[in-house]
Design an enzyme around this catalytic site. Sequence first.
Site, PDB file in Angstrom:
ATOM      1  N   ALA A   1       0.820  -1.215   0.000  1.00 39.83           N
ATOM      2  CA  ALA A   1       0.000   0.000   0.000  1.00 39.83           C
ATOM      3  C   ALA A   1       0.854   1.265   0.000  1.00 39.83           C
ATOM      4  O   ALA A   1       0.545   2.233  -0.714  1.00 39.83           O
ATOM      5  CB  ALA A   1      -0.937  -0.008   1.205  1.00 39.83           C
TER       6      ALA A   1
ATOM      7  N   CYS B   1      -7.358  -1.201  14.000  1.00 40.86           N
ATOM      8  CA  CYS B   1      -7.895  -2.337  14.742  1.00 40.86           C
ATOM      9  C   CYS B   1      -7.006  -2.701  15.932  1.00 40.86           C
ATOM     10  O   CYS B   1      -7.128  -3.795  16.485  1.00 40.86           O
ATOM     11  CB  CYS B   1      -8.081  -3.545  13.837  1.00 40.86           C
ATOM     12  SG  CYS B   1      -6.552  -4.147  13.085  1.00 40.86           S
TER      13      CYS B   1
END
Length: 399
Positions: free
Chosen positions: A283, A343
């Site tokens: 990414a 998360c």
Amino acid sequence: MTLLHPHSGQPLQLRLARDLTRAVKRGHPWVYADALRQLPPASPGTQAVLLDNKKGREIGRGFYDPHSPLALRICTTEPGETLNDRWAQKRFERALALRRMLFDGRTTGFRLFNGEGDGLPGLIADVYDDTAVLQLDGAGPAGFWDAAGIAGWLAQALALRCVYERGERGRSEGKSLVGNIPAAPVVFLENGVRFAVDIVRGQKTGFFLDQRDNRQKVRELAAGRRVLNLFGYTGGFSVYAGLGGASQVTTVDIAAPALVAAQANWELNELSSTGHETVAADAFEFLAGAAASQRFWDLVVVDPPSFASSKAAVPKAIAAYQKLIAAAAAVTQPDGLLAVASCSSHVGLEAFLSACEEGISLARRRATVLHLGGQPADHPTPLALPEFRYLKFVLMRVE
């Protein structure tokens, strides 16, 4: 069928080394090893009574693992309540009643048991249509809960064809407890959206059910927008964006097999294949290349894996979030939308918002917070256990 492993004799007695009585009584179910006066030898999962540090009075019951930093998980604070199959069945039925209140036939993929959030410490059960996946969080829960008996209860209560137990994270293989392991991915519904899940090789129990509400928020905002989904996995946010009317969706993930599944989920919902691009790439590298070539998107979704597996890792995690958010902001159109998730339970909401602020600043942009999201209702958390509220989802408009 048995739901707990057999326990003979009286529960082990453990005494607090400091005053945590109020926290336990308020519902915090974790007692760490350094909070106990002694750590007597015992098998993981042994039932235990917790006594206060002053007068030795019982304040809770649970199960004990002397080998874990999390030495005692509290199951009940009701005086004298026995931990047996009847107790477990009541908790199971209460959890099932909540899900029946939350979902209709448009959602057949949900979390049934969310560990401490359902008063079932260390026990996870996710349902995917006619299949369930069990996961026990460590040796203590494995020694306390009877996975085979629980599988039988689940199969009977929900008319399931298969109940599969995932192995301990990366250390052991899973196994079928009821029925045969599905030969193909299991198809389920989420808000009427169709997904196929690999319960054996997929991450977590196969799918990130905790992002359900946040995926719906993206669907509501996607109409006519070009959408970039980073760390896209099997395309959850991408499919929702497509169904929401996005003009084009790009899914980026470093794992090529995940992208194959993302495309399959796209097609499963009868979306045009020309509207979805998949890119197998890191990414950070993808964002650097996109910025260099002046590519921009109207809505960017960033849902990375946990950057902080421990408190010691938090400083590096914050730096990584800042770098990632800056790079994502750089490819977001002016007045476009940027949604960023974390998360990690070790990174709180305020710390994550600060990372968002710093990342936006590094990109020399400004932003407005439009929405703060988190876990859905089938991932309940004890009010007294903020560590359990791990998921943060920040939606911003970037100037």
